[in-house]
Motif scaffolding. Structure first.
Motif, PDB file in Angstrom:
ATOM      1  N   GLN A  21      11.750  16.158 -16.399  1.00 13.01           N
ATOM      2  CA  GLN A  21      12.530  17.383 -16.219  1.00 13.01           C
ATOM      3  C   GLN A  21      13.213  17.801 -17.519  1.00 13.01           C
ATOM      4  O   GLN A  21      13.277  18.997 -17.845  1.00 13.01           O
ATOM      5  CB  GLN A  21      13.569  17.197 -15.109  1.00 13.01           C
ATOM      6  N   GLU A  22      13.720  16.827 -18.267  1.00 16.84           N
ATOM      7  CA  GLU A  22      14.372  17.123 -19.535  1.00 16.84           C
ATOM      8  C   GLU A  22      13.381  17.716 -20.535  1.00 16.84           C
ATOM      9  O   GLU A  22      13.713  18.667 -21.258  1.00 16.84           O
ATOM     10  CB  GLU A  22      15.027  15.863 -20.106  1.00 16.84           C
ATOM     11  N   VAL A  23      12.173  17.179 -20.569  1.00 17.99           N
ATOM     12  CA  VAL A  23      11.132  17.715 -21.454  1.00 17.99           C
ATOM     13  C   VAL A  23      10.785  19.138 -21.044  1.00 17.99           C
ATOM     14  O   VAL A  23      10.609  20.020 -21.896  1.00 17.99           O
ATOM     15  CB  VAL A  23       9.887  16.802 -21.447  1.00 17.99           C
ATOM     16  N   PHE A  24      10.702  19.376 -19.739  1.00 20.32           N
ATOM     17  CA  PHE A  24      10.407  20.711 -19.237  1.00 20.32           C
ATOM     18  C   PHE A  24      11.438  21.716 -19.738  1.00 20.32           C
ATOM     19  O   PHE A  24      11.095  22.778 -20.263  1.00 20.32           O
ATOM     20  CB  PHE A  24      10.375  20.690 -17.704  1.00 20.32           C
ATOM     21  N   VAL A  25      12.712  21.367 -19.614  1.00 24.59           N
ATOM     22  CA  VAL A  25      13.784  22.263 -20.044  1.00 24.59           C
ATOM     23  C   VAL A  25      13.786  22.407 -21.567  1.00 24.59           C
ATOM     24  O   VAL A  25      13.876  23.515 -22.092  1.00 24.59           O
ATOM     25  CB  VAL A  25      15.164  21.761 -19.545  1.00 24.59           C
ATOM     26  N   ALA A  26      13.676  21.294 -22.266  1.00 26.10           N
ATOM     27  CA  ALA A  26      13.744  21.324 -23.729  1.00 26.10           C
ATOM     28  C   ALA A  26      12.594  22.107 -24.348  1.00 26.10           C
ATOM     29  O   ALA A  26      12.751  22.691 -25.430  1.00 26.10           O
ATOM     30  CB  ALA A  26      13.752  19.903 -24.273  1.00 26.10           C
ATOM     31  N   SER A  27      11.461  22.146 -23.665  1.00 26.05           N
ATOM     32  CA  SER A  27      10.305  22.864 -24.209  1.00 26.05           C
ATOM     33  C   SER A  27      10.353  24.355 -23.904  1.00 26.05           C
ATOM     34  O   SER A  27       9.463  25.103 -24.311  1.00 26.05           O
ATOM     35  CB  SER A  27       9.007  22.265 -23.668  1.00 26.05           C
ATOM     36  N   ARG A  37      18.353  26.730 -14.019  1.00 25.64           N
ATOM     37  CA  ARG A  37      19.469  26.164 -13.253  1.00 25.64           C
ATOM     38  C   ARG A  37      18.990  25.146 -12.232  1.00 25.64           C
ATOM     39  O   ARG A  37      19.619  24.110 -12.020  1.00 25.64           O
ATOM     40  CB  ARG A  37      20.244  27.272 -12.554  1.00 25.64           C
ATOM     41  N   SER A  38      17.879  25.430 -11.598  1.00 26.10           N
ATOM     42  CA  SER A  38      17.324  24.513 -10.614  1.00 26.10           C
ATOM     43  C   SER A  38      16.949  23.177 -11.255  1.00 26.10           C
ATOM     44  O   SER A  38      17.277  22.105 -10.728  1.00 26.10           O
ATOM     45  CB  SER A  38      16.101  25.139  -9.948  1.00 26.10           C
ATOM     46  N   VAL A  39      16.267  23.248 -12.388  1.00 24.88           N
ATOM     47  CA  VAL A  39      15.866  22.022 -13.083  1.00 24.88           C
ATOM     48  C   VAL A  39      17.098  21.252 -13.557  1.00 24.88           C
ATOM     49  O   VAL A  39      17.141  20.019 -13.452  1.00 24.88           O
ATOM     50  CB  VAL A  39      14.905  22.343 -14.247  1.00 24.88           C
ATOM     51  N   CYS A  40      18.096  21.959 -14.043  1.00 28.05           N
ATOM     52  CA  CYS A  40      19.341  21.293 -14.449  1.00 28.05           C
ATOM     53  C   CYS A  40      19.993  20.590 -13.255  1.00 28.05           C
ATOM     54  O   CYS A  40      20.530  19.485 -13.394  1.00 28.05           O
ATOM     55  CB  CYS A  40      20.310  22.283 -15.080  1.00 28.05           C
ATOM     56  N   GLY A  41      19.911  21.196 -12.080  1.00 25.38           N
ATOM     57  CA  GLY A  41      20.435  20.567 -10.868  1.00 25.38           C
ATOM     58  C   GLY A  41      19.669  19.310 -10.511  1.00 25.38           C
ATOM     59  O   GLY A  41      20.254  18.306 -10.084  1.00 25.38           O
TER      60      GLY A  41
END
Length: 65
Positions: A21-27, A37-41
């Motif tokens: 999930q962190e890679v998804f957001v960081a990319s 926001r959903s992924v951060c949750g």
């Protein structure tokens, strides 16, 4: 399978899911602020689960002493 091995396995799975999930957001792959926001949750929830497991392991270790 003993309790420690089971908890270690769960912790590894949580860590892997959190890292994905962190890679998804960081990319920058989130298509919208809502998805971001959903992924951060999800990451927040995985952190909470990881903390609960770590606290449980500590309690188990103390009870073994």
């Amino acid at each position: 399978l003993n309790d420690y091995k089971l908890l270690a396995h769960v912790a590894r799975e949580i860590g892997t899911a959190k890292q994905d999930q962190e890679v998804f957001v960081a990319s920058g792959r989130a298509a919208s602020i809502e998805e971001y926001r959903s992924v951060c949750g999800v990451i927040r929830g995985l952190n909470l689960a990881e903390n609960i497991i770590n606290e449980l392991v500590q309690k188990m270790e103390k009870s073994d002493d």
